[in-house]
Enzyme design. Structure first.
Site, PDB file in Angstrom:
ATOM      1  N   VAL A 219      -4.711  13.161   5.472  1.00 18.17           N
ATOM      2  CA  VAL A 219      -3.253  13.192   5.466  1.00 18.17           C
ATOM      3  C   VAL A 219      -2.716  11.764   5.538  1.00 18.17           C
ATOM      4  O   VAL A 219      -3.320  10.897   6.176  1.00 18.17           O
ATOM      5  CB  VAL A 219      -2.704  14.064   6.632  1.00 18.17           C
ATOM      6  CG1 VAL A 219      -3.051  13.464   7.977  1.00 18.17           C
ATOM      7  CG2 VAL A 219      -1.219  14.290   6.512  1.00 18.17           C
ATOM      8  N   CYS A 220      -1.596  11.528   4.841  1.00 23.19           N
ATOM      9  CA  CYS A 220      -0.904  10.232   4.904  1.00 23.19           C
ATOM     10  C   CYS A 220       0.582  10.527   5.131  1.00 23.19           C
ATOM     11  O   CYS A 220       0.921  11.551   5.709  1.00 23.19           O
ATOM     12  CB  CYS A 220      -1.147   9.433   3.622  1.00 23.19           C
ATOM     13  SG  CYS A 220      -0.444  10.208   2.139  1.00 23.19           S
ATOM     14  N   TYR A 221       1.464   9.661   4.684  1.00 26.32           N
ATOM     15  CA  TYR A 221       2.899   9.878   4.866  1.00 26.32           C
ATOM     16  C   TYR A 221       3.427  11.011   3.992  1.00 26.32           C
ATOM     17  O   TYR A 221       4.041  11.948   4.462  1.00 26.32           O
ATOM     18  CB  TYR A 221       3.691   8.604   4.534  1.00 26.32           C
ATOM     19  CG  TYR A 221       3.475   7.490   5.505  1.00 26.32           C
ATOM     20  CD1 TYR A 221       4.157   7.447   6.710  1.00 26.32           C
ATOM     21  CD2 TYR A 221       2.584   6.465   5.218  1.00 26.32           C
ATOM     22  CE1 TYR A 221       3.962   6.413   7.615  1.00 26.32           C
ATOM     23  CE2 TYR A 221       2.377   5.427   6.108  1.00 26.32           C
ATOM     24  CZ  TYR A 221       3.072   5.403   7.305  1.00 26.32           C
ATOM     25  OH  TYR A 221       2.873   4.388   8.189  1.00 26.32           O
TER      26      TYR A 221
END
EC number: 2.8.1.1
Length: 106
Positions: free
Chosen positions: A63-65
């Site tokens: 997961v990232c932004y």
């Protein structure tokens, strides 16, 4: 699996419930501020140790932004030998709007 799969937060939550490893590739300050419970922060400094100690066959959710950087990270991790890798579409922001009660600080 030779490529990662893009998945919505709902599928990531199902994988998490089944024991998948979640890694968060956002910057350390964003991770400290808010993240998915039990996720691990992964950056250039921690990735070598993470890979060395990981079960390469266990499902891995990145997961990232907003779901863009996680795709690059997921592709890299597939290249490092991980066999079951996923990138969360919409990233942490979509996760937080889908599961507002499923976030942690610190």
């Amino acid at each position: 699996m030779t490529e990662f799969k893009r998945i919505p937060p709902e599928q990531a939550q199902a994988l998490r419930a089944q024991g998948a490893v979640l890694v968060d590739v956002r910057d350390a300050q964003a991770f400290q501020s808010n993240h998915i419970p039990d996720s691990q922060h992964l950056d250039n400094h921690s990735i070598a140790d993470f890979i060395a100690n990981a079960d390469l066959d266990k499902p891995l959710v990145v997961v990232c932004y907003h779901g863009n950087s996680s795709q690059s990270a997921a592709a890299y991790l597939v290249g490092q030998g991980f066999s079951d890798v996923y990138s969360v579409d919409g990233g942490f922001e979509r996760w937080r709007s889908t599961f507002p009660e499923e976030t942690a600080q610190g």
